[in-house]
Design a protein around this motif. Structure first.
Motif, PDB file in Angstrom:
ATOM      1  N   ASN A 107     -35.727  15.965   9.703  1.00  0.00           N
ATOM      2  CA  ASN A 107     -34.975  16.138  10.942  1.00  0.00           C
ATOM      3  C   ASN A 107     -33.963  15.015  11.152  1.00  0.00           C
ATOM      4  O   ASN A 107     -32.870  15.245  11.680  1.00  0.00           O
ATOM      5  CB  ASN A 107     -35.928  16.185  12.141  1.00  0.00           C
ATOM      6  N   GLU A 110     -31.015  15.719   8.948  1.00  0.00           N
ATOM      7  CA  GLU A 110     -30.317  16.861   9.519  1.00  0.00           C
ATOM      8  C   GLU A 110     -29.494  16.453  10.743  1.00  0.00           C
ATOM      9  O   GLU A 110     -28.331  16.855  10.895  1.00  0.00           O
ATOM     10  CB  GLU A 110     -31.367  17.894   9.905  1.00  0.00           C
ATOM     11  N   TYR A 114     -25.411  16.744  11.324  1.00  0.00           N
ATOM     12  CA  TYR A 114     -24.794  17.511  12.414  1.00  0.00           C
ATOM     13  C   TYR A 114     -23.907  16.624  13.284  1.00  0.00           C
ATOM     14  O   TYR A 114     -22.847  17.061  13.756  1.00  0.00           O
ATOM     15  CB  TYR A 114     -25.863  18.171  13.272  1.00  0.00           C
ATOM     16  N   LEU A 147     -26.263  22.140   6.124  1.00  0.00           N
ATOM     17  CA  LEU A 147     -27.240  21.776   7.148  1.00  0.00           C
ATOM     18  C   LEU A 147     -27.864  23.014   7.787  1.00  0.00           C
ATOM     19  O   LEU A 147     -29.056  23.009   8.109  1.00  0.00           O
ATOM     20  CB  LEU A 147     -26.573  20.912   8.216  1.00  0.00           C
ATOM     21  N   MET A 150     -30.419  24.209   5.516  1.00  0.00           N
ATOM     22  CA  MET A 150     -31.548  23.282   5.602  1.00  0.00           C
ATOM     23  C   MET A 150     -32.406  23.584   6.838  1.00  0.00           C
ATOM     24  O   MET A 150     -33.638  23.628   6.758  1.00  0.00           O
ATOM     25  CB  MET A 150     -31.028  21.849   5.652  1.00  0.00           C
ATOM     26  N   THR A 151     -31.751  23.790   7.977  1.00  0.00           N
ATOM     27  CA  THR A 151     -32.476  24.060   9.215  1.00  0.00           C
ATOM     28  C   THR A 151     -33.282  25.346   9.122  1.00  0.00           C
ATOM     29  O   THR A 151     -34.463  25.391   9.475  1.00  0.00           O
ATOM     30  CB  THR A 151     -31.497  24.155  10.399  1.00  0.00           C
TER      31      THR A 151
END
Length: 229
Positions: A107, A110, A114, A147, A150-151
């Motif tokens: 996280n 990530e 972002y 991303l 990934m999320t």
């Protein structure tokens, strides 16, 4: 002997205008831009503080858990959520289950990514739509798309972990608690990142189409390629 000087006037002067063969068509001069989706930007502005809050709770355990010095008031709501999802409660912590902390570490990566995407859009974007062109637009699209994948992948993995463990950590909930306290909140991290990734993928493919000489493809939103006058 005939003088060549007399023939100079017979040759027409060179044409100063470029040859048609060397003149680029308007299609080849099309400029690609990434126009961030308002829904995606709103999602990031809402989700990033929540992810930072969640990651702080996970990585500060047991201090952030009930009875810990950091629990109240910041992470007080996790007293309830730890009873809904045992991965956030004492059961998983006492069993030294490292899955939640491993996800929390991802996280952080990530979130930094972002924030970088938002910085590019804010600093290099132009106009009300914050359109980003050129290399920085490509960076924003590539990073943002990676991303989003990934999320979504991380969230799917979290759900599959429950499925293949026989719903060990959430199976004790009644249907209403499961729907409103687990499925809907966690489902948001599937639906909205998937939508954002779809739009970014459309922008990437549109840019590649222009680079290959095909400017007839349409971008994800109503952002037609800007053409040089």
């Amino acid at each position: 002997m005939v003088s060549t000087r007399a023939h100079k006037s017979e040759f027409p002067p060179p044409d100063a205008t470029p040859s048609k063969a060397l003149t680029r068509s308007p299609r080849s001069r099309s400029k690609w831009q990434h126009v961030p989706s308002p829904i995606a930007l709103l999602w990031l502005l809402v989700s990033l503080p929540l992810v930072i809050w969640d990651t702080g709770y996970v990585l500060l355990r047991p201090h952030s858990m009930p009875g810990g010095w950091a629990h109240a008031p910041i992470w007080k709501p996790y007293e309830l959520y730890g009873k809904v999802d045992y991965m956030y409660g004492w059961k998983a912590y006492n069993e030294r289950n490292g899955f939640t902390a491993a996800q929390g570490a991802l996280n952080m990566v990530e979130t930094v990514g972002y924030l970088g995407y938002l910085w590019v859009v804010w600093d290099y974007g132009e106009g009300e739509k914050r359109a980003v062109g050129g290399g920085w637009g490509g960076v924003a699209c590539l990073v943002g798309f990676a991303l989003c994948v990934m999320t979504v992948s991380k969230t799917v993995l979290y759900w599959l972990n429950e499925y293949y463990s026989g719903f060990e950590n959430i199976g004790h909930n009644d249907p209403m608690s499961l729907i409103f306290l687990w499925l809907i909140p966690n489902g948001a991290w599937l639906v909205l990142p998937s939508y954002m990734g779809y739009l970014l993928a459309r922008d990437i493919l549109h840019g590649l189409a222009i680079a290959s000489g095909d400017a007839s493809s349409k971008p994800a939103r109503a952002a037609e390629p800007i053409k040089d006058e």
